[in-house]
Design an enzyme around this catalytic site. Structure first.
Site, PDB file in Angstrom:
ATOM      1  N   ARG A 180     -48.342  70.226  35.379  1.00  0.00           N
ATOM      2  CA  ARG A 180     -48.095  70.101  34.131  1.00  0.00           C
ATOM      3  C   ARG A 180     -46.868  68.786  33.594  1.00  0.00           C
ATOM      4  O   ARG A 180     -46.130  68.715  34.790  1.00  0.00           O
ATOM      5  CB  ARG A 180     -47.961  71.343  33.394  1.00  0.00           C
ATOM      6  CG  ARG A 180     -47.023  71.992  34.214  1.00  0.00           C
ATOM      7  CD  ARG A 180     -45.910  73.140  33.673  1.00  0.00           C
ATOM      8  NE  ARG A 180     -45.048  72.203  32.704  1.00  0.00           N
ATOM      9  CZ  ARG A 180     -44.044  71.479  32.855  1.00  0.00           C
ATOM     10  NH1 ARG A 180     -43.500  71.449  34.137  1.00  0.00           N
ATOM     11  NH2 ARG A 180     -43.211  70.840  31.836  1.00  0.00           N
TER      12      ARG A 180
ATOM     13  N   GLN B   9     -41.876  77.702  30.145  1.00  0.00           N
ATOM     14  CA  GLN B   9     -41.406  76.667  31.168  1.00  0.00           C
ATOM     15  C   GLN B   9     -40.199  76.648  31.193  1.00  0.00           C
ATOM     16  O   GLN B   9     -39.475  76.107  32.470  1.00  0.00           O
ATOM     17  CB  GLN B   9     -42.085  75.063  30.747  1.00  0.00           C
ATOM     18  CG  GLN B   9     -43.592  75.114  30.772  1.00  0.00           C
ATOM     19  CD  GLN B   9     -44.312  75.558  29.515  1.00  0.00           C
ATOM     20  OE1 GLN B   9     -43.865  76.549  28.966  1.00  0.00           O
ATOM     21  NE2 GLN B   9     -45.700  74.978  29.454  1.00  0.00           N
TER      22      GLN B   9
ATOM     23  N   ASP C 257     -44.694  64.243  24.845  1.00  0.00           N
ATOM     24  CA  ASP C 257     -46.151  64.157  25.487  1.00  0.00           C
ATOM     25  C   ASP C 257     -46.861  63.144  24.984  1.00  0.00           C
ATOM     26  O   ASP C 257     -47.799  62.361  25.376  1.00  0.00           O
ATOM     27  CB  ASP C 257     -46.997  65.544  25.414  1.00  0.00           C
ATOM     28  CG  ASP C 257     -46.468  66.292  26.149  1.00  0.00           C
ATOM     29  OD1 ASP C 257     -45.322  67.079  25.860  1.00  0.00           O
ATOM     30  OD2 ASP C 257     -47.229  66.710  27.245  1.00  0.00           O
TER      31      ASP C 257
ATOM     32  N   ASN D 135     -44.016  67.017  21.360  1.00  0.00           N
ATOM     33  CA  ASN D 135     -43.643  67.666  22.562  1.00  0.00           C
ATOM     34  C   ASN D 135     -44.042  69.219  22.364  1.00  0.00           C
ATOM     35  O   ASN D 135     -44.528  69.808  21.576  1.00  0.00           O
ATOM     36  CB  ASN D 135     -41.956  67.380  22.652  1.00  0.00           C
ATOM     37  CG  ASN D 135     -41.418  67.694  23.999  1.00  0.00           C
ATOM     38  OD1 ASN D 135     -42.358  67.451  24.885  1.00  0.00           O
ATOM     39  ND2 ASN D 135     -40.681  68.680  23.975  1.00  0.00           N
TER      40      ASN D 135
HETATM   41  O1  MRU Z   1     -47.501  72.172  28.376  1.00  0.00           O
HETATM   42  P1  MRU Z   1     -46.670  71.483  29.248  1.00  0.00           P
HETATM   43  O2  MRU Z   1     -45.896  72.419  30.118  1.00  0.00           O
HETATM   44  O3  MRU Z   1     -47.444  70.449  30.172  1.00  0.00           O
HETATM   45  O4  MRU Z   1     -45.719  70.688  28.363  1.00  0.00           O
HETATM   46  C1  MRU Z   1     -44.732  69.794  28.691  1.00  0.00           C
HETATM   47  C2  MRU Z   1     -43.727  69.184  27.865  1.00  0.00           C
HETATM   48  O5  MRU Z   1     -44.045  69.567  26.617  1.00  0.00           O
HETATM   49  C3  MRU Z   1     -42.715  68.314  28.327  1.00  0.00           C
HETATM   50  O6  MRU Z   1     -41.718  68.464  27.537  1.00  0.00           O
HETATM   51  C4  MRU Z   1     -43.463  66.710  28.227  1.00  0.00           C
HETATM   52  O7  MRU Z   1     -44.662  66.845  29.145  1.00  0.00           O
HETATM   53  C5  MRU Z   1     -42.503  65.721  28.824  1.00  0.00           C
HETATM   54  S1  MRU Z   1     -42.504  66.019  30.549  1.00  0.00           S
HETATM   55  C6  MRU Z   1     -41.416  64.912  31.284  1.00  0.00           C
END
Ligand code: MRU
Length: 349
Positions: free
Chosen positions: A52, A199, A240, A250
């Site tokens: 992820r 996370q 993202d 994000n």
């Molecule tokens: O759902 P996830 O854990 O993939 O979400 C990740 C995020 O929102 C991060 O902040 C984003 O991908 C930036 S990672 C360098």
């Protein structure tokens, strides 16, 4: 320097090899690796967040293309590539790095298609490994570029996980944190737990603890109080997908943090590589927001906390308007103030 963590993702072997992932759903309690030897396994790993974070998803998808094409069928090479590409595109919708990496693999495929068939897999693998290496370099550059925004003795609040677990390198927002720590500028990090999948608590806390960085974990709902108590100097998160005007998607909760930062006169920064920009979207209203399963909210960690049958809404991301973002930190430099003209100019350079 942060100590060496287990590799988030790595390609094992040659063109007929496979993708080995650190299974992030098991962290921090277990360090377990998942070997993906079929494109279905890569898709599942992305979908279920074993891998992820926007940049890491892009690298995994690029490697997934190679794995998908290892299987020979009656269909033409072009149709097989198309099927693998289309399938991987359905794994997660918000992080544009996934589509960026697949577009790039598609361009490489078109280039090598006229060559002998035996050149296709090595050529695609080379491209995937280049995407991985470039991401590693972009992470380093983001960290250095962001240093100018970090005051001495900085207390930084961050959300979700944006470190080595989310990228092929040392991260985006966390790369700035690591660079600040290395240069003696960092006093403390506040790390949001990041409901519903934690996370922040599971991954960022784990990464920062192992790096020896003074880190304090808070529930998402505590950020306002911590800011009001004067314990935070700046907020940095990743992204993202960033639209042409700077609106940034994000992890859910980021928009709220940006509002809180503004209310407390604190700078709010986004750190992301150029592969996270989507200049085809004029603003954030066109960014697809992933909606995930209700049980992520009702049963965190598999333990039911809500009554059976309750209605749940579980958007995985939100969009922070550019007007709340003090600067965007990229591997090419800092965009400040955030405007479409400044974004286009920096990315073109
Ligand atoms: O759902 P996830 O854990 O993939 O979400 C990740 C995020 O929102 C991060 O902040 C984003 O991908 C930036 S990672 C360098």
């Amino acid at each position: 320097m942060p100590m060496q963590l287990p590799k988030t993702l790595q390609w094992i072997g040659g063109p007929d090899g496979f993708l080995r992932l650190l299974d992030q759903t098991q962290l921090p309690l277990k360090v377990v690796f998942k070997d993906c030897k079929t494109v279905e396994e890569v898709h599942e790993a992305i979908r279920s967040l074993r891998v992820r974070g926007a940049p890491a998803i892009g690298v995994a998808a690029a490697m997934g293309c190679v794995i998908g094409l290892q299987v020979e069928t009656q269909a033409s090479l072009e149709n097989r590539f198309l099927a693998v590409d289309q399938f991987l595109r359905t794994s997660r919708p918000t992080a544009v790095n996934l589509f960026w990496a697949l577009d790039r693999m598609g361009r490489k495929f078109q280039q090598i298609l006229p060559l002998k068939e035996e050149n296709v897999l090595p050529g695609l693998l080379q491209e995937a490994l280049e995407i991985e290496e470039e991401d590693r370099q972009m992470c380093l550059a983001i960290g250095l570029a962001g240093l100018e925004l970090v005051p001495d003795h900085a207390r930084i609040l961050t959300h979700c996980n944006t470190g080595s677990l989310a990228t092929a390198g040392r991260g985006t927002a966390l790369s700035v944190v690591f660079a600040a720590f290395d240069s003696g500028k960092l006093r403390q990090v506040f790390c949001d737990e990041t409901r519903p999948l934690f996370q922040g608590a599971r991954l960022t806390a784990w990464e920062l603890l192992q790096a020896g960085i003074p880190t304090t974990l808070i529930c998402d709902s505590m950020a306002a109080q911590v800011m009001k108590e004067g314990k935070v100097d700046l907020v940095i998160t990743g992204a993202d997908r960033i639209a042409a005007n700077g609106d940034s998607a994000n992890k859910i909760g980021t928009y709220g943090l940006a509002i809180l930062a503004r209310a407390h006169a604190l700078p709010f920064y986004i750190a992301a590589p150029s592969s996270t920009f989507d200049l085809s979207l004029a603003n954030g209203s066109g960014i697809p927001i992933e909606e995930r399963a209700p049980d992520e909210v009702t049963s965190p960690g598999g333990v039911q906390v809500a009554p059976e049958g309750i209605a749940v809404y579980n958007p995985a991301f939100d969009v922070t308007p550019a007007s709340l973002i003090s600067a965007i930190i990229t591997e090419k430099g800092v965009i400040r103030p955030v405007s479409e003209a400044a974004i286009r100019c920096l990315l073109a350079g």
